[in-house]
Write a protein that holds these residues in place. Sequence first.
Motif, PDB file in Angstrom:
ATOM      1  N   GLU A   1      78.313 118.939  12.947  1.00 53.18           N
ATOM      2  CA  GLU A   1      78.858 119.895  13.889  1.00 53.18           C
ATOM      3  C   GLU A   1      78.436 121.297  13.458  1.00 53.18           C
ATOM      4  O   GLU A   1      78.102 121.537  12.301  1.00 53.18           O
ATOM      5  CB  GLU A   1      80.398 119.808  13.922  1.00 53.18           C
ATOM      6  CG  GLU A   1      80.920 118.433  14.313  1.00 53.18           C
ATOM      7  CD  GLU A   1      80.739 118.180  15.795  1.00 53.18           C
ATOM      8  OE1 GLU A   1      80.498 119.154  16.522  1.00 53.18           O
ATOM      9  OE2 GLU A   1      80.846 117.022  16.205  1.00 53.18           O
TER      10      GLU A   1
ATOM     11  N   TYR B   1      84.941 116.594  31.120  1.00 54.23           N
ATOM     12  CA  TYR B   1      83.651 117.072  30.626  1.00 54.23           C
ATOM     13  C   TYR B   1      83.713 118.575  30.462  1.00 54.23           C
ATOM     14  O   TYR B   1      84.141 119.302  31.373  1.00 54.23           O
ATOM     15  CB  TYR B   1      82.531 116.711  31.608  1.00 54.23           C
ATOM     16  CG  TYR B   1      81.163 117.218  31.170  1.00 54.23           C
ATOM     17  CD1 TYR B   1      80.532 116.673  30.054  1.00 54.23           C
ATOM     18  CD2 TYR B   1      80.525 118.235  31.866  1.00 54.23           C
ATOM     19  CE1 TYR B   1      79.283 117.127  29.653  1.00 54.23           C
ATOM     20  CE2 TYR B   1      79.268 118.692  31.471  1.00 54.23           C
ATOM     21  CZ  TYR B   1      78.659 118.131  30.360  1.00 54.23           C
ATOM     22  OH  TYR B   1      77.419 118.590  29.952  1.00 54.23           O
ATOM     23  N   ARG B   2      83.301 119.066  29.295  1.00 54.73           N
ATOM     24  CA  ARG B   2      83.229 120.486  29.008  1.00 54.73           C
ATOM     25  C   ARG B   2      81.818 120.835  28.564  1.00 54.73           C
ATOM     26  O   ARG B   2      81.182 120.038  27.865  1.00 54.73           O
ATOM     27  CB  ARG B   2      84.219 120.871  27.913  1.00 54.73           C
ATOM     28  CG  ARG B   2      85.687 120.766  28.318  1.00 54.73           C
ATOM     29  CD  ARG B   2      86.597 121.034  27.131  1.00 54.73           C
ATOM     30  NE  ARG B   2      88.005 121.031  27.521  1.00 54.73           N
ATOM     31  CZ  ARG B   2      89.006 121.052  26.645  1.00 54.73           C
ATOM     32  NH1 ARG B   2      88.749 121.076  25.339  1.00 54.73           N
ATOM     33  NH2 ARG B   2      90.259 121.045  27.067  1.00 54.73           N
ATOM     34  N   GLU B   3      81.392 122.029  28.959  1.00 54.93           N
ATOM     35  CA  GLU B   3      80.021 122.411  28.627  1.00 54.93           C
ATOM     36  C   GLU B   3      79.903 123.914  28.439  1.00 54.93           C
ATOM     37  O   GLU B   3      80.441 124.700  29.224  1.00 54.93           O
ATOM     38  CB  GLU B   3      79.067 121.959  29.738  1.00 54.93           C
ATOM     39  CG  GLU B   3      77.617 122.362  29.521  1.00 54.93           C
ATOM     40  CD  GLU B   3      76.738 122.038  30.709  1.00 54.93           C
ATOM     41  OE1 GLU B   3      76.354 120.866  30.839  1.00 54.93           O
ATOM     42  OE2 GLU B   3      76.452 122.958  31.516  1.00 54.93           O
TER      43      GLU B   3
ATOM     44  N   ARG C   1      76.177 122.774  24.476  1.00 52.93           N
ATOM     45  CA  ARG C   1      77.265 122.226  23.675  1.00 52.93           C
ATOM     46  C   ARG C   1      78.241 121.587  24.642  1.00 52.93           C
ATOM     47  O   ARG C   1      78.772 122.260  25.550  1.00 52.93           O
ATOM     48  CB  ARG C   1      77.950 123.343  22.888  1.00 52.93           C
ATOM     49  CG  ARG C   1      79.209 122.906  22.143  1.00 52.93           C
ATOM     50  CD  ARG C   1      78.892 122.021  20.965  1.00 52.93           C
ATOM     51  NE  ARG C   1      80.105 121.685  20.219  1.00 52.93           N
ATOM     52  CZ  ARG C   1      80.125 120.882  19.178  1.00 52.93           C
ATOM     53  NH1 ARG C   1      78.994 120.327  18.746  1.00 52.93           N
ATOM     54  NH2 ARG C   1      81.249 120.621  18.552  1.00 52.93           N
ATOM     55  N   SER C   2      78.487 120.275  24.513  1.00 51.01           N
ATOM     56  CA  SER C   2      79.272 119.574  25.522  1.00 51.01           C
ATOM     57  C   SER C   2      80.166 118.524  24.890  1.00 51.01           C
ATOM     58  O   SER C   2      79.995 118.139  23.721  1.00 51.01           O
ATOM     59  CB  SER C   2      78.348 118.907  26.549  1.00 51.01           C
ATOM     60  OG  SER C   2      77.554 117.911  25.925  1.00 51.01           O
ATOM     61  N   SER C   3      81.107 118.051  25.687  1.00 47.25           N
ATOM     62  CA  SER C   3      82.008 116.977  25.283  1.00 47.25           C
ATOM     63  C   SER C   3      82.333 116.138  26.505  1.00 47.25           C
ATOM     64  O   SER C   3      82.769 116.679  27.529  1.00 47.25           O
ATOM     65  CB  SER C   3      83.290 117.553  24.674  1.00 47.25           C
ATOM     66  OG  SER C   3      84.256 116.533  24.458  1.00 47.25           O
TER      67      SER C   3
ATOM     68  N   ILE D   1      84.549 112.802  27.596  1.00 42.27           N
ATOM     69  CA  ILE D   1      85.599 111.873  27.195  1.00 42.27           C
ATOM     70  C   ILE D   1      86.131 111.173  28.434  1.00 42.27           C
ATOM     71  O   ILE D   1      86.296 111.797  29.489  1.00 42.27           O
ATOM     72  CB  ILE D   1      86.740 112.615  26.468  1.00 42.27           C
ATOM     73  CG1 ILE D   1      86.229 113.181  25.134  1.00 42.27           C
ATOM     74  CG2 ILE D   1      87.935 111.702  26.222  1.00 42.27           C
ATOM     75  CD1 ILE D   1      87.251 114.015  24.405  1.00 42.27           C
TER      76      ILE D   1
ATOM     77  N   ARG E   1      85.241 108.983  23.403  1.00 45.16           N
ATOM     78  CA  ARG E   1      83.934 109.531  23.733  1.00 45.16           C
ATOM     79  C   ARG E   1      83.181 108.544  24.630  1.00 45.16           C
ATOM     80  O   ARG E   1      83.122 107.350  24.336  1.00 45.16           O
ATOM     81  CB  ARG E   1      83.114 109.762  22.465  1.00 45.16           C
ATOM     82  CG  ARG E   1      83.698 110.777  21.502  1.00 45.16           C
ATOM     83  CD  ARG E   1      82.997 110.681  20.165  1.00 45.16           C
ATOM     84  NE  ARG E   1      83.470 111.694  19.221  1.00 45.16           N
ATOM     85  CZ  ARG E   1      83.297 111.614  17.908  1.00 45.16           C
ATOM     86  NH1 ARG E   1      82.671 110.563  17.381  1.00 45.16           N
ATOM     87  NH2 ARG E   1      83.738 112.577  17.115  1.00 45.16           N
TER      88      ARG E   1
ATOM     89  N   ASP F   1      77.816 110.568  25.345  1.00 44.58           N
ATOM     90  CA  ASP F   1      78.252 111.864  24.825  1.00 44.58           C
ATOM     91  C   ASP F   1      77.282 112.343  23.736  1.00 44.58           C
ATOM     92  O   ASP F   1      77.048 111.653  22.741  1.00 44.58           O
ATOM     93  CB  ASP F   1      79.663 111.730  24.245  1.00 44.58           C
ATOM     94  CG  ASP F   1      80.151 113.010  23.608  1.00 44.58           C
ATOM     95  OD1 ASP F   1      80.210 114.021  24.314  1.00 44.58           O
ATOM     96  OD2 ASP F   1      80.456 112.996  22.397  1.00 44.58           O
TER      97      ASP F   1
ATOM     98  N   PRO G   1      77.001 115.946  21.835  1.00 44.90           N
ATOM     99  CA  PRO G   1      77.595 117.292  21.770  1.00 44.90           C
ATOM    100  C   PRO G   1      76.594 118.436  21.681  1.00 44.90           C
ATOM    101  O   PRO G   1      76.843 119.513  22.216  1.00 44.90           O
ATOM    102  CB  PRO G   1      78.461 117.223  20.506  1.00 44.90           C
ATOM    103  CG  PRO G   1      78.737 115.781  20.300  1.00 44.90           C
ATOM    104  CD  PRO G   1      77.536 115.065  20.793  1.00 44.90           C
TER     105      PRO G   1
ATOM    106  N   ARG H   1      84.176 105.904  17.782  1.00 39.65           N
ATOM    107  CA  ARG H   1      84.550 106.877  16.765  1.00 39.65           C
ATOM    108  C   ARG H   1      84.076 106.439  15.378  1.00 39.65           C
ATOM    109  O   ARG H   1      84.402 107.101  14.389  1.00 39.65           O
ATOM    110  CB  ARG H   1      86.072 107.060  16.740  1.00 39.65           C
ATOM    111  CG  ARG H   1      86.659 107.609  18.034  1.00 39.65           C
ATOM    112  CD  ARG H   1      86.471 109.095  18.138  1.00 39.65           C
ATOM    113  NE  ARG H   1      87.037 109.638  19.378  1.00 39.65           N
ATOM    114  CZ  ARG H   1      87.137 110.924  19.656  1.00 39.65           C
ATOM    115  NH1 ARG H   1      86.695 111.811  18.777  1.00 39.65           N
ATOM    116  NH2 ARG H   1      87.646 111.335  20.804  1.00 39.65           N
TER     117      ARG H   1
END
Length: 827
Positions: free
Chosen positions: A4, A651-653, A673-675, A677, A702, A706, A708, A752
């Motif tokens: 990370e 989803y976040r970006e 940079r993303s997530s 779930i 995840r 996915d 990141p 995970r």
Amino acid sequence: MSPELPHRTRSKLALAVSCLLASTVALGQTTTELPARVTGSVYTLDDAKERAVVPGATVRLQGVGAPFVTTTDEVGRFTAALAPGKYRITVEFPGMEAAPAEVDLLADKQETVDIELRPARVKESVTVSAQTESVDTAETSSKAVLQESTVANAPNSNERVESILPLIPGVVRGPDGFINMKGARTSQGQVLVNSANVSDPVTGTAGMNLPIDVVSTAQVVANPYDPEFGKLAGAVATIETRISEFNKPRVRVQNIMPRLRQRGGDIVGVGAFTPRVTVSGPIIRNRVAFTQSMEYRFVRTPVETQPPMSRDTTLESFDSYSQFDLSLTDTQSASATVAFYPQKQNYLGLNTFRPQPATPDLRQRGYFLAFSHKYVSPSGGLLASHLSYKTLDGDIKAHSDDLFRIGVDTATGGFFNRESRDTGRIEWQEVYAMRPVERYGRHQLKFGVNLVRNAYDGWHSFRSVEVLRQSGLVAERIDYSPDVNTSITQREYTAFVLNKWTPLPGITLDAGLRADRDSVSDEGHVAPRLGFAIAPKGTVRTVIRGGIGYFYDRVNLNIPTFSLLPARTITRYLPSGLASSRTLYEQRLADSIDNPRSTAWNVEVEREVTRDLVVRMGLSQRNTVRDFFVEPAEYEGRGALYLFNQGRSRYREFQATARYQFKRHVVNGSYVRSSAIGDLNDLNQFFGNNPTPIIRPNERSRLAFDAPNRFLLWGQFEAPWNITVAPVLDIHTGFPYSTADDERNFIGRRNRAGRYPWFSSFDFQTTKRVRLVGPMHKLHANIGLRVFNLFNHFNPRDFQQVTTSPEFGGFYNGVGRTFRGKFALEF
């Protein structure tokens, strides 16, 4: 675990983003007095050849400094104050076009330029060089467009249009080989070809093969605030085809030489043969033109961990695309499309742990018919009509009737699933864009309706499956009830309205409302959307855009037919081999069916730092509720396999991109940079084209695709001697994986346990345009070389997740350095 970004690095990045955002706003507020002026009018000729003014047309002037954009007033006039120099003037208006005008502005002088708009003629552009892009201050949605030059020149492993979509930030090819756009499953996005939906009504995945030679642009819109777009929970990919050549015929022939298959240094048959022929030309000059493209594909793709002569999946297909373009009158144009695309895939899903005999074959047959018509009314409005019919029939077949047995390290027997599907879709769409109205600013209204009928008939057969321990003893046996037939018809109704409002110069608001009704869910939904674009102080060098809205997804037809599928009986065994339990699981819908709903928002800043450099930074998020997932349940010796309508995903970006263009060269760079779930037991995973019979309890974790962190760098360079070089560097975090015990029960939280190694691939294509000599002196040829994974980085696709295997934790099936030639004839 994948690395990370350190906390200090993230803090510095956030500080840098804040400084850039502040500086772009500050820079956007500066103004300069300019000593030269240009004024003019935009008009069209009516049937009596009299001039009619065109208010609301977009006028763009490019020359000294940043591009200047304005609109014509109520009497069709425009005025601009600019620095002295040469400028190119272009005018845009729905359904109309004008030849670019050139003007040389002198200090303290005023020039007058009148520009005539004519109904858009269909024509084909043969330019494949990089195209200049500037900031669009009126666009509210975040979109990325791959132009025809990129489609033609970017390295493309299988020469399919979907394979170049990962050049767009936020679009990745997942571990299953499917394209995932903006954190959504393949079944949650939408693919449009010339405004027609081409997805499979049953699974929701893309259901049409299109020869890449007919593609003009490919575009991905992350959050389409235009309510014309709907029936999705992710992004929409829109593909536009090239308009036929109205003036002279053109022919393009390529891939006429087969690629040989090598095994151990010996030539063993054909590895691939993919000839393509595309013909375009006039039937009646300036009135009727056609395009015909045909492609035969025979491709063997190896899995290096299987035996040399039993390691290939095989794809054989024939794609035909015919398009007729008609210029009916000065105010009307039309096009008709006919396409068919049968294909067969042998050994579908071949990998390290599943050899050829244990894989299925997939046969598909598809047809597509479409007709579109555009009419420009005397008032200046544009009416666009679309009617399409699509079929996609498919069969899944096994190679034998032997018992399908899933071992720890390999599978044996014949595949457990056999089925046949016939689907059809009829779609009718009407969209009317009014002439802009000047009242409290400028309003451009757009209305539309869309009617769809989907039909599905299927036959399903499941055979017994045994899940084996490392010792070879049975851990679980799955038996199924007799074969079943399924049938359903679905009707969808949509109406929408959009008001593109410019209340003040430099401010644009897209206020939209979409209403949908689905006969399967039997409910109506209203989806409001609001997008904005703000150019501080009226500048055309900086724009802040964003918005928020509701998006309702479609209900794929494998969902309402779920409860009709064969039931399963699961018998579990102890390590000693004795049976411990036997449970019947019937297929049931746990909830009433409702359309999944997403709430999405984004905000971004785009800045033209210099005439050659454009940067963009933005944040976006999408939350989806009422998603579908499968969950087995047991109570007092009785069980059921439920399909729930209560899933959630998020989803976040964060995205930072830059585009630098100098002369005829262009470089694109991005970091994302993303997530992603969501619920993991997606229906297509267990009842799609390549299903798995082992179903364990659902988890929210995840998603399989996915990644990141992703760095993407690609460009196009026009070198001397007609040489074009297009490199692509793609680096991203590895996908997540899980671990399992001897009975295939997951250990710990799913996805995970760790991640695959970082993916890294440097690809490039270089081509040279040459003129042939002798009797073929009128022909041109593009000859070149494509290289994939130049540095031979290990990018595995398989992982041994069972802890009892001696190979536990091993990664396999990477694709090494690959060379491909390119040869295309044009005349």
